[in-house]
Scaffold this motif. Structure first.
Motif, PDB file in Angstrom:
ATOM      1  N   ILE A  17      -8.751  12.558   4.500  1.00  0.00           N
ATOM      2  CA  ILE A  17      -7.772  12.134   5.510  1.00  0.00           C
ATOM      3  C   ILE A  17      -8.351  12.198   6.916  1.00  0.00           C
ATOM      4  CG2 ILE A  17      -5.682  12.685   4.190  1.00  0.00           C
ATOM      5  CD1 ILE A  17      -5.612  15.297   5.916  1.00  0.00           C
ATOM      6  N   ASP A  35      -9.000  20.111   2.474  1.00  0.00           N
ATOM      7  CA  ASP A  35      -8.606  21.513   2.440  1.00  0.00           C
ATOM      8  C   ASP A  35      -8.888  22.101   1.054  1.00  0.00           C
ATOM      9  OD1 ASP A  35      -6.718  20.334   0.853  1.00  0.00           O
ATOM     10  OD2 ASP A  35      -5.047  20.648   2.218  1.00  0.00           O
ATOM     11  N   PHE A  37      -6.981  22.721  -1.394  1.00  0.00           N
ATOM     12  CA  PHE A  37      -6.327  21.944  -2.454  1.00  0.00           C
ATOM     13  C   PHE A  37      -7.197  20.733  -2.824  1.00  0.00           C
ATOM     14  CE2 PHE A  37      -1.612  22.018  -3.596  1.00  0.00           C
ATOM     15  CZ  PHE A  37      -1.572  23.399  -3.655  1.00  0.00           C
ATOM     16  N   VAL A  40     -10.371  21.386  -4.918  1.00  0.00           N
ATOM     17  CA  VAL A  40     -10.068  21.598  -6.340  1.00  0.00           C
ATOM     18  C   VAL A  40      -9.713  20.265  -7.005  1.00  0.00           C
ATOM     19  CG1 VAL A  40      -8.499  22.734  -7.946  1.00  0.00           C
ATOM     20  CG2 VAL A  40      -9.331  23.967  -5.948  1.00  0.00           C
ATOM     21  N   GLU A  41      -8.976  19.436  -6.303  1.00  0.00           N
ATOM     22  CA  GLU A  41      -8.604  18.131  -6.877  1.00  0.00           C
ATOM     23  C   GLU A  41      -9.812  17.212  -7.031  1.00  0.00           C
ATOM     24  OE1 GLU A  41      -5.252  17.022  -4.266  1.00  0.00           O
ATOM     25  OE2 GLU A  41      -3.998  17.146  -6.064  1.00  0.00           O
ATOM     26  N   TYR A  44     -11.750  18.278 -10.027  1.00  0.00           N
ATOM     27  CA  TYR A  44     -11.028  17.877 -11.251  1.00  0.00           C
ATOM     28  C   TYR A  44     -11.263  16.397 -11.546  1.00  0.00           C
ATOM     29  CZ  TYR A  44      -6.981  17.158 -14.386  1.00  0.00           C
ATOM     30  OH  TYR A  44      -6.175  16.851 -15.442  1.00  0.00           O
ATOM     31  N   GLU A  48     -13.116  14.666 -14.719  1.00  0.00           N
ATOM     32  CA  GLU A  48     -12.428  13.698 -15.570  1.00  0.00           C
ATOM     33  C   GLU A  48     -13.193  12.379 -15.660  1.00  0.00           C
ATOM     34  OE1 GLU A  48      -9.086  13.946 -17.217  1.00  0.00           O
ATOM     35  OE2 GLU A  48      -9.942  15.954 -17.098  1.00  0.00           O
TER      36      GLU A  48
ATOM     37  N   ARG B  65       1.270  15.736   3.741  1.00  0.00           N
ATOM     38  CA  ARG B  65       0.341  15.684   2.624  1.00  0.00           C
ATOM     39  C   ARG B  65       0.437  16.921   1.722  1.00  0.00           C
ATOM     40  NH1 ARG B  65      -5.345  16.428   2.492  1.00  0.00           N
ATOM     41  NH2 ARG B  65      -6.330  15.103   0.914  1.00  0.00           N
ATOM     42  N   ASP B  66       0.532  18.097   2.322  1.00  0.00           N
ATOM     43  CA  ASP B  66       0.628  19.321   1.509  1.00  0.00           C
ATOM     44  C   ASP B  66       1.804  19.244   0.555  1.00  0.00           C
ATOM     45  OD1 ASP B  66      -1.536  20.588   2.537  1.00  0.00           O
ATOM     46  OD2 ASP B  66      -0.417  21.789   3.996  1.00  0.00           O
ATOM     47  N   ARG B  69       1.925  17.097  -2.550  1.00  0.00           N
ATOM     48  CA  ARG B  69       1.222  17.606  -3.724  1.00  0.00           C
ATOM     49  C   ARG B  69       1.951  18.783  -4.369  1.00  0.00           C
ATOM     50  NH1 ARG B  69      -4.825  17.972  -1.357  1.00  0.00           N
ATOM     51  NH2 ARG B  69      -3.730  19.039   0.314  1.00  0.00           N
ATOM     52  N   LYS B 126      -5.103  16.350 -22.867  1.00  0.00           N
ATOM     53  CA  LYS B 126      -5.482  16.238 -21.455  1.00  0.00           C
ATOM     54  C   LYS B 126      -5.588  17.641 -20.856  1.00  0.00           C
ATOM     55  CE  LYS B 126      -4.118  13.175 -17.638  1.00  0.00           C
ATOM     56  NZ  LYS B 126      -4.217  14.100 -16.521  1.00  0.00           N
ATOM     57  N   ARG B 127      -6.627  17.842 -20.055  1.00  0.00           N
ATOM     58  CA  ARG B 127      -6.751  19.162 -19.418  1.00  0.00           C
ATOM     59  C   ARG B 127      -5.665  19.324 -18.357  1.00  0.00           C
ATOM     60  NH1 ARG B 127     -11.780  20.253 -16.586  1.00  0.00           N
ATOM     61  NH2 ARG B 127     -11.366  18.207 -15.717  1.00  0.00           N
ATOM     62  N   PRO B 128      -5.146  20.547 -18.210  1.00  0.00           N
ATOM     63  CA  PRO B 128      -4.141  20.744 -17.150  1.00  0.00           C
ATOM     64  C   PRO B 128      -4.749  20.516 -15.772  1.00  0.00           C
ATOM     65  CG  PRO B 128      -4.420  22.733 -18.491  1.00  0.00           C
ATOM     66  CD  PRO B 128      -5.456  21.763 -18.949  1.00  0.00           C
ATOM     67  N   HIS B 129      -3.944  20.011 -14.856  1.00  0.00           N
ATOM     68  CA  HIS B 129      -4.414  19.857 -13.480  1.00  0.00           C
ATOM     69  C   HIS B 129      -4.681  21.248 -12.888  1.00  0.00           C
ATOM     70  CE1 HIS B 129      -4.386  18.968  -9.196  1.00  0.00           C
ATOM     71  NE2 HIS B 129      -4.673  17.715  -9.534  1.00  0.00           N
ATOM     72  N   PRO B 130      -5.796  21.416 -12.197  1.00  0.00           N
ATOM     73  CA  PRO B 130      -6.156  22.764 -11.713  1.00  0.00           C
ATOM     74  C   PRO B 130      -5.173  23.358 -10.702  1.00  0.00           C
ATOM     75  CG  PRO B 130      -7.627  21.091 -10.812  1.00  0.00           C
ATOM     76  CD  PRO B 130      -6.817  20.418 -11.862  1.00  0.00           C
ATOM     77  N   LEU B 131      -4.335  22.537 -10.117  1.00  0.00           N
ATOM     78  CA  LEU B 131      -3.370  23.083  -9.151  1.00  0.00           C
ATOM     79  C   LEU B 131      -1.990  23.299  -9.776  1.00  0.00           C
ATOM     80  CD1 LEU B 131      -4.404  20.911  -6.073  1.00  0.00           C
ATOM     81  CD2 LEU B 131      -5.105  23.242  -6.612  1.00  0.00           C
ATOM     82  N   LEU B 134      -0.287  26.569  -8.888  1.00  0.00           N
ATOM     83  CA  LEU B 134       0.219  26.655  -7.505  1.00  0.00           C
ATOM     84  C   LEU B 134       1.465  25.809  -7.311  1.00  0.00           C
ATOM     85  CD1 LEU B 134      -3.205  26.482  -5.653  1.00  0.00           C
ATOM     86  CD2 LEU B 134      -1.915  28.494  -6.351  1.00  0.00           C
ATOM     87  N   TRP B 144       5.004  27.916   0.873  1.00  0.00           N
ATOM     88  CA  TRP B 144       4.850  26.715   1.711  1.00  0.00           C
ATOM     89  C   TRP B 144       5.563  26.895   3.045  1.00  0.00           C
ATOM     90  CZ3 TRP B 144       0.981  23.881   1.270  1.00  0.00           C
ATOM     91  CH2 TRP B 144       0.493  23.415   0.038  1.00  0.00           C
TER      92      TRP B 144
END
Lengths: 83, 403
Positions: A17, A35, A37, A40-41, A44, A48, B65-66, B69, B126-131, B134, B144
């Motif tokens: 961004i 950041d 987050f 990590v994304e 991932y 994938e 953005r935070d 997600r 499918k692998r779980p999303h790493p976040l 959270l 938050w």
């Protein structure tokens, strides 16, 4: 490995961004505006899309001493066994 | 003398309102947010009456953005918190942020994230999303909020099923009262409109297959809703000093446990919690009391709550007015106590009692004035908000006008 370059730039673009135009190999990681987050994304998505496993600990900065997007791409290529 | 706690900001979103103004206008207009919908998960589907929030997706990008997600339950909570903070005009600079709590209740947490992750993992490898963690941890909204607004006081989630919201508000007020904080964002959020969650609720045989008709003899059960609400709480003198608009004083808070049964409510527990809440409010004209009931529309809750109100108020129970706004916005589960606290506060502020809608058949076991089907003008000096959870956990908030 041009395909890894393209895949990586596309993934990073989705999270950068901080940039007004697309990232290149020369773009500084600090300019991406990512950041904890996003890191990590990104990892991932890399796992994938390239079917590799990136060893990292989410409490450490997985980017380590990398400075540019090119450094990041090269690290991923090493993991993919393509360099 | 203990410090006093006042409400200076309101924010909320549920099926009957994208914000407090819309929610309250619809409550006065007896608007029903319940409709029959179909929830799906791959080849499975379930059609039942629910009270979902339509159109919230369009607001998510505007939350930043935070929060884009985050799980839906955090997104709803942040929308409510933004509204409450703007409403109160509170500023967290000059050290107030360090002395402000964020205590947000939820019954479940990030149900959507959990369910999508498990379906992907177990059905598609499918692998779980790493976040994922959270996103679904119950404390995500509180975390938050602390990050978004720079709040560094006590911050955590409270989970007590359908009493979570009332517990969160009451406990946050206690922090301010006892000097552990000077201000707080307090409320709750719930978003479990998923196939798996609703099928699981259905298994309990407590859902209505049509409308929600609290206290009416033909009531069939509860209808699940979703939403969030946040109150800005402040220490009274500080709020007065900064010239804040003061909606009400949180003059009483009662909480206890039935210690009896996971499903069936107990009159003594509910009455005990109401008596505790009333113990600090002083003398009040019973004709000027409004109770926003837990009023789930289930077979057992409504007569039990009626008996508890009678036990608490004695002969005065026939002078006060009770209503259940769940008939309009559905049961927000962990977030119920939050949105209903707002209904109670607005009723107190405007002198209007929101109705119990879909009430069309008197039940001898529910023999109070439930303000059936249409709002009523009435002077209110004290508004109670009752929340009684599965597991026998009770929380009652008492709001009083500040003179």
């Amino acid at each position: 490995m041009a395909d890894i370059d393209a895949v990586m730039l596309d993934i990073i673009k989705g999270h950068a961004i901080g940039l007004t135009s697309g990232p290149t190999r020369e773009t500084l990681i600090t300019d991406l505006g990512i950041d904890s987050f996003s890191i990590v994304e990104i990892i991932y998505e890399v796992e994938e899309k390239l079917s590799i496993e990136v060893p990292f600990n989410a409490n450490e900065n997985p980017l380590g001493n990398m400075k540019t997007v090119g450094d990041l791409i090269d690290a991923v290529k090493k993991l993919a066994g393509k360099e | 003398m203990a410090r006093r706690v006042v409400v200076t900001g309101l924010g909320g979103v549920c099926a009957t309102g994208a914000n407090v103004a819309e929610f309250w206008a619809n409550a006065k207009a007896a608007h029903c947010g319940i409709s029959r919908r179909t929830l799906t998960a791959e080849e499975y589907s379930l059609t039942l009456p629910i009270a979902p929030i339509d159109g919230f997706e369009a607001r998510i990008e505007g939350l930043g953005r935070d929060i884009m997600r985050a799980d839906r339950f955090s997104q709803l909570a942040i929308a409510a918190a933004d509204e409450a903070i703007a409403d109160s005009g509170i500023k967290f600079g000059d050290g107030l942020g360090a002395r402000t709590a964020a205590i947000i209740g939820t019954g479940i947490g990030g149900q959507t994230t959990i369910e999508q992750g498990y379906v992907g993992m177990m059905r598609h490898g499918k692998r779980p999303h790493p976040l994922s963690i959270l996103k679904f941890i119950p404390n995500a909204p509180a975390s938050w909020m602390s990050i978004r607004y720079g709040l560094k006081g006590p911050a955590f989630a409270i989970s007590s099923a359908c009493a979570s919201g009332a517990h969160a508000i009451g406990v946050a007020a206690d922090f301010i009262r006892n000097g552990g904080a000077d201000a707080a964002l307090a409320g709750a959020s719930e978003a479990i409109m998923t196939y798996g969650a609703l099928e699981t609720w259905k298994a309990m045989h407590i859902l209505s297959d049509e409308l929600c008709r609290p206290f009416s003899k033909n009531r069939k059960g509860l209808v699940i809703g979703e939403g969030a609400s946040v109150l800005v709480l402040e220490e009274y003198e500080a709020a007065k000093k900064r010239g804040a608009k003061i909606y009400a004083e949180l003059a009483g808070f009662g909480m206890n446990a039935d210690g009896k049964d996971m499903i069936n409510p107990a009159v003594e527990g509910a009455a005990g919690a109401m008596k505790l809440a009333l113990s600090t409010v002083g003398a009040v004209d019973p004709a000027a009391v409004y109770i926003n009931a837990h009023g789930t529309g289930t077979l057992l809750n409504d007569p039990t709550e009626t008996k508890a109100i009678r036990e608490t108020f004695g002969a005065d129970a026939d002078k006060l007015v009770v209503s259940s706004t769940k008939s309009m916005h559905g049961h927000l589960l962990g977030a119920a106590g939050g949105i209903e606290a707002i209904a109670a506060i607005k009723a107190l502020e405007e002198g209007v009692i929101p109705p119990t809608i879909h009430y069309d058949e008197p039940d001898p076991a529910c023999d109070l004035d439930y303000c059936p089907n249409a709002a009523r003008d009435r002077r209110i000096d004290l508004a109670l908000s009752n929340s009684f959870a599965f597991g026998g956990l009770n929380a009652v908030l008492a709001f009083k006008r500040v003179h």
